[in-house]
Design an enzyme around this catalytic site. Structure first.
Site, short mmCIF file in Angstrom:
data_model
loop_
_atom_site.label_atom_id
_atom_site.label_comp_id
_atom_site.label_asym_id
_atom_site.label_seq_id
_atom_site.Cartn_x
_atom_site.Cartn_y
_atom_site.Cartn_z
N ALA A 20 -1.18 0.18 -4.75
CA ALA A 20 -0.74 -0.49 -5.97
C ALA A 20 -1.49 -1.93 -6.02
O ALA A 20 -1.42 -2.74 -7.16
CB ALA A 20 0.66 -0.41 -6.18
N ARG A 32 6.85 -2.07 -4.17
CA ARG A 32 7.64 -2.24 -3.21
C ARG A 32 7.70 -3.63 -2.92
O ARG A 32 8.64 -4.17 -1.92
CB ARG A 32 7.40 -1.47 -2.08
CG ARG A 32 7.44 0.01 -1.96
CD ARG A 32 7.13 0.81 -0.76
NE ARG A 32 6.92 2.00 -0.93
CZ ARG A 32 7.99 3.03 -1.21
NH1 ARG A 32 9.14 2.58 -0.77
NH2 ARG A 32 7.76 4.36 -1.17
N GLN A 96 -4.13 5.68 -3.58
CA GLN A 96 -2.55 6.27 -4.08
C GLN A 96 -2.40 5.87 -5.50
O GLN A 96 -1.44 6.73 -6.11
CB GLN A 96 -1.61 5.43 -3.20
CG GLN A 96 -1.57 5.47 -1.66
CD GLN A 96 -0.46 4.69 -1.13
OE1 GLN A 96 0.59 5.17 -0.99
NE2 GLN A 96 -0.96 3.53 -0.68
N ASP A 99 -3.63 5.08 -11.70
CA ASP A 99 -3.73 4.29 -13.19
C ASP A 99 -5.26 4.71 -13.49
O ASP A 99 -5.61 4.03 -14.57
CB ASP A 99 -3.58 2.99 -12.85
CG ASP A 99 -4.37 2.23 -11.56
OD1 ASP A 99 -5.61 2.71 -11.46
OD2 ASP A 99 -3.77 1.54 -10.86
N HIS A 116 -2.94 11.15 -5.16
CA HIS A 116 -1.56 11.11 -6.01
C HIS A 116 -1.82 11.47 -7.42
O HIS A 116 -0.93 11.31 -8.29
CB HIS A 116 -0.48 10.12 -6.03
CG HIS A 116 -0.11 9.69 -4.46
ND1 HIS A 116 0.28 8.59 -4.04
CD2 HIS A 116 -0.01 10.44 -3.51
CE1 HIS A 116 0.73 8.62 -2.67
NE2 HIS A 116 0.32 9.76 -2.26
N THR A 183 -1.98 -2.16 0.07
CA THR A 183 -0.73 -1.01 0.24
C THR A 183 0.29 -1.44 1.17
O THR A 183 -0.42 -1.98 2.38
CB THR A 183 -1.25 0.26 0.58
OG1 THR A 183 -0.40 1.22 0.71
CG2 THR A 183 -2.36 0.25 1.73
N SER A 184 1.25 -1.11 1.10
CA SER A 184 2.40 -1.36 2.31
C SER A 184 2.14 -0.51 3.40
O SER A 184 2.60 -0.63 4.55
CB SER A 184 3.86 -1.15 1.80
OG SER A 184 4.10 0.03 1.11
N ASN A 207 -4.17 -7.45 2.67
CA ASN A 207 -3.01 -7.09 2.05
C ASN A 207 -2.48 -8.68 1.85
O ASN A 207 -2.33 -9.33 2.84
CB ASN A 207 -2.45 -6.17 2.79
CG ASN A 207 -1.05 -5.35 2.09
OD1 ASN A 207 -1.17 -5.06 0.86
ND2 ASN A 207 -0.04 -5.48 2.27
N VAL A 225 -7.96 -10.16 -4.25
CA VAL A 225 -9.04 -10.63 -5.09
C VAL A 225 -9.90 -11.56 -4.70
O VAL A 225 -11.14 -11.60 -4.71
CB VAL A 225 -8.23 -11.23 -6.63
CG1 VAL A 225 -9.07 -11.94 -7.32
CG2 VAL A 225 -7.70 -9.82 -7.24
#
Length: 234
Positions: A20, A32, A96, A99, A116, A183-184, A207, A225
Site C-alpha cells: 500500500a 497499518r 498486494q 487499486d 489480492h 509494505t509492512s 520502505n 517516491v
C-alpha cells in the site's frame, strides 16, 4: 546515482513486491500506519472478511465504498518507473494492492500478479454476471437478479487464486534481484513468498519503516517516491 538504480540496472531478472505504501503518494491511504485505514477505529479486518460479506453484507459494502474506492487516484513515479522496467521483459511485479494503478501506469499485464485481486472488477454472487463500478456504487444489489454484488478482491478467510500463487512463486524463484516496496510485510501468504527466492538473489527493501528481512537483505528507510525519482529508465 542511487544504490537502487545501480542494482536495478545490474540485475538480469527483477521482481518488485509492492504494498500500500506504493500508492500513498497517489492519495490512497495505506492500512497499518498511524494514519492508515486500520487506525480509523472499528474492525477493518472483520469488515474486509468473508464472514462479514456473508453475515453482514451491508457493513462490508459500506466499508468498501467509503474507504477503498478512489477513482481520482493516478499512478505516481513509483508505478511509472516499475512499469517501464516490466516493458523491457525482464521484470515482474507482484502486488498486494487492489487499486489497479500498476496497470494504469502501463505495466505489462503479462508481468503483473495482482495477488489480492482488483477492486474495479465487480460481480454478482448469485448469478455470476459482471457489474460496473458505477452500478456497485449505486447499490450493493444486482439490478437484474437482486443478488449481492462484491468486488473481486481477496477477503480475509479467502484463498489466493492458485494460478496467481504459482506465477508469483515462479517470478520470485527466477529473480536475481527482489525489491520490496511500501509494505509492512506482515500479511501472509504474501510475506512468505520470499522463501522461494534463490539463495543467490539480492533482496532490497524500500520502505518508510524498517521491516524484517533475511540476513543478506538490504534496507533503504525513507520515502520510496524519492528513491524512485533517482531511478533512470533506459
Amino acid at each position: 546515482m542511487s544504490e537502487l538504480n545501480d542494482l536495478l540496472h545490474a540485475a538480469n531478472k527483477v521482481v518488485f513486491l509492492t504494498g500500500a505504501g506504493v500508492s500513498t503518494a497517489s492519495g490512497i491511504p495505506d492500512y497499518r500506519s498511524k494514519n492508515g485505514l486500520y487506525a480509523t477505529g472499528g474492525s477493518p479486518e472483520y469488515l474486509l472478511s468473508h464472514a462479514c460479506l456473508i453475515n453482514e453484507p451491508e457493513k462490508h459494502y459500506d466499508f468498501v465504498i467509503n474507504n477503498m474506492i478512489h477513482p481520482e487516484a493516478e499512478p505516481n513515479v513509483i508505478h511509472e518507473k516499475m512499469a517501464s522496467f516490466t516493458q523491457k521483459g525482464n521484470t515482474d511485479i507482484v502486488t498486494q494492492n487492489v487499486d489497479g494503478l500498476h496497470l494504469a501506469a502501463g505495466t505489462d499485464p503479462q508481468h503483473l500478479v495482482e495477488f489480492h485481486g482488483d477492486i474495479s472488477h465487480v460481480y454478482c454472487q448469485k448469478c455470476g454476471r459482471s457489474a460496473t463500478m458505477e452500478e456497485y456504487l449505486a447499490s450493493m444489489y444486482h439490478k437484474n437478479c437482486g443478488g449481492i454484488l462484491r468486488t473481486n478482491i481477496v477477503l480475509y478467510e479467502e484463498a489466493i487464486d492458485t494460478q496467481k500463487v504459482e506465477k508469483a512463486v515462479k517470478a520470485i524463484s527466477e529473480a536475481d534481484l527482489i525489491v520490496v516496496v511500501g509494505t509492512s510485510f506482515v500479511v501472509f501468504p504474501f510475506a512468505s513468498l520470499v522463501q522461494y527466492a534463490s539463495p543467490n538473489a539480492t533482496m532490497l527493501a524500500v520502505n518508510r519503516d524498517p521491516i524484517s528481512l533475511p540476513a543478506n537483505g538490504k534496507m533503504i528507510t525513507g520515502d520510496a517516491v524519492k528513491s524512485f525519482e533517482q531511478v533512470e529508465v533506459d
